[in-house]
Write a protein that holds these residues in place. Sequence first.
Motif, short mmCIF file in Angstrom:
data_model
loop_
_atom_site.label_atom_id
_atom_site.label_comp_id
_atom_site.label_asym_id
_atom_site.label_seq_id
_atom_site.Cartn_x
_atom_site.Cartn_y
_atom_site.Cartn_z
N ILE A 137 3.05 7.11 7.75
CA ILE A 137 2.57 6.36 6.59
C ILE A 137 2.65 4.87 6.78
O ILE A 137 2.03 4.11 6.05
CB ILE A 137 3.31 6.77 5.30
CG1 ILE A 137 4.83 6.55 5.44
CG2 ILE A 137 3.00 8.19 4.92
CD1 ILE A 137 5.59 6.69 4.14
N ILE A 138 3.46 4.42 7.72
CA ILE A 138 3.54 3.00 8.00
C ILE A 138 3.49 2.81 9.50
O ILE A 138 4.20 3.48 10.25
CB ILE A 138 4.86 2.39 7.49
CG1 ILE A 138 4.96 2.48 5.99
CG2 ILE A 138 5.00 0.92 7.94
CD1 ILE A 138 6.32 2.12 5.46
N ASN A 139 2.63 1.91 9.92
CA ASN A 139 2.57 1.53 11.32
C ASN A 139 2.35 0.04 11.34
O ASN A 139 1.22 -0.43 11.20
CB ASN A 139 1.43 2.29 12.02
CG ASN A 139 1.41 2.03 13.51
OD1 ASN A 139 2.09 1.14 14.00
ND2 ASN A 139 0.64 2.81 14.23
N GLU A 140 3.46 -0.70 11.40
CA GLU A 140 3.35 -2.15 11.37
C GLU A 140 2.81 -2.64 12.71
O GLU A 140 2.49 -1.85 13.59
CB GLU A 140 4.73 -2.77 11.09
CG GLU A 140 5.21 -2.49 9.67
CD GLU A 140 4.37 -3.15 8.60
OE1 GLU A 140 4.32 -4.38 8.55
OE2 GLU A 140 3.76 -2.42 7.79
N SER A 147 6.68 0.29 2.74
CA SER A 147 6.28 -0.67 3.75
C SER A 147 6.77 -2.07 3.46
O SER A 147 6.87 -2.88 4.36
CB SER A 147 4.77 -0.71 3.87
OG SER A 147 4.22 -1.33 2.73
N ILE A 151 10.59 -3.43 9.88
CA ILE A 151 10.14 -2.06 9.96
C ILE A 151 9.06 -1.92 11.03
O ILE A 151 8.24 -2.82 11.22
CB ILE A 151 9.62 -1.56 8.60
CG1 ILE A 151 9.43 -0.04 8.63
CG2 ILE A 151 8.34 -2.28 8.19
CD1 ILE A 151 9.30 0.58 7.28
N SER A 161 7.09 4.44 9.70
CA SER A 161 7.68 5.32 8.72
C SER A 161 6.90 6.62 8.67
O SER A 161 5.66 6.62 8.75
CB SER A 161 7.71 4.67 7.34
OG SER A 161 8.20 5.59 6.39
N TYR A 206 0.83 -1.19 0.00
CA TYR A 206 0.00 0.00 0.00
C TYR A 206 0.86 1.24 0.00
O TYR A 206 0.49 2.30 -0.42
CB TYR A 206 -0.99 -0.01 1.18
CG TYR A 206 -0.36 0.05 2.55
CD1 TYR A 206 -0.12 -1.11 3.26
CD2 TYR A 206 0.00 1.26 3.13
CE1 TYR A 206 0.44 -1.07 4.51
CE2 TYR A 206 0.57 1.31 4.39
CZ TYR A 206 0.78 0.14 5.08
OH TYR A 206 1.36 0.17 6.32
N SER A 207 2.07 1.09 0.50
CA SER A 207 3.08 2.13 0.37
C SER A 207 4.38 1.44 0.05
O SER A 207 4.72 0.48 0.71
CB SER A 207 3.20 2.91 1.68
OG SER A 207 4.42 3.64 1.68
#
Lengths: 113, 114
Positions: free
Chosen positions: B55-58, A99, B45, B48, A95-96
């Motif tokens: 934009i990223i939250n794993e 990621s 990760i 981010s 999605y990004s």
Amino acid sequence: EDQVTQSPEALRLQEGESSSLNCSYTVSGLRGLFWYRQDPGKGPEFLFTLYSAGEEKEKERLKATLTKKESFLHITAPKPEDSATYLCAVQAPGYSSASKIIFGSGTRLSIRP
Amino acid sequence: DTAVSQTPKYLVTQMGNDKSIKCEQNLGHDTMYWYKQDSKKFLKIMFSYNNKELIINETVPNRFSPKSPDKAHLNLHINSLELGDSAVYFCASSQGVLSGNTIYFGEGSWLTVV
């Protein structure tokens, strides 16, 4: 499932003894494959990015190659200062883009003088 | 000049404490990351930020909260530390989030929870 497998886990070579490290990957739609070097107590240091099968890149004694299923890091006539852990990472669609960067567990390379 | 710098390098703390790790990059990059490296050396990760936006939250416990005051800084705050949080945490940055953009890493912060 997207996956990166590096082999061998550890490799000990004599100075001047050439060899290759392997990075096998399963990912749909590879966006990029990265090689990093990591010294003990340090962060990963960027070496190469490969984008498509058949691509090759060189830096000093290192050459990285890429096929549709794996990448090799060839080390020619290594020196003790080449001793480090070499990490492979692949970037897959997500999605990004940021990621979906998946790292392998690395190959610990040790060069004896 | 260090491109991506993080502090502290070593941190030993007791279970239940709250701690922060700071990160700064002077590369002019738009995107910053937090990665965790476990005992098996896998880098995963965690978060981010792109231009201060998450934009990223794993899959990371809520006890971990990143904060980006500006695009050159990304801090990581950890509440109620647990033994399993012991690891090396790497800050990193890249120019945008496009495919193939190289990620540059800091030196790492060794967190030990006792």
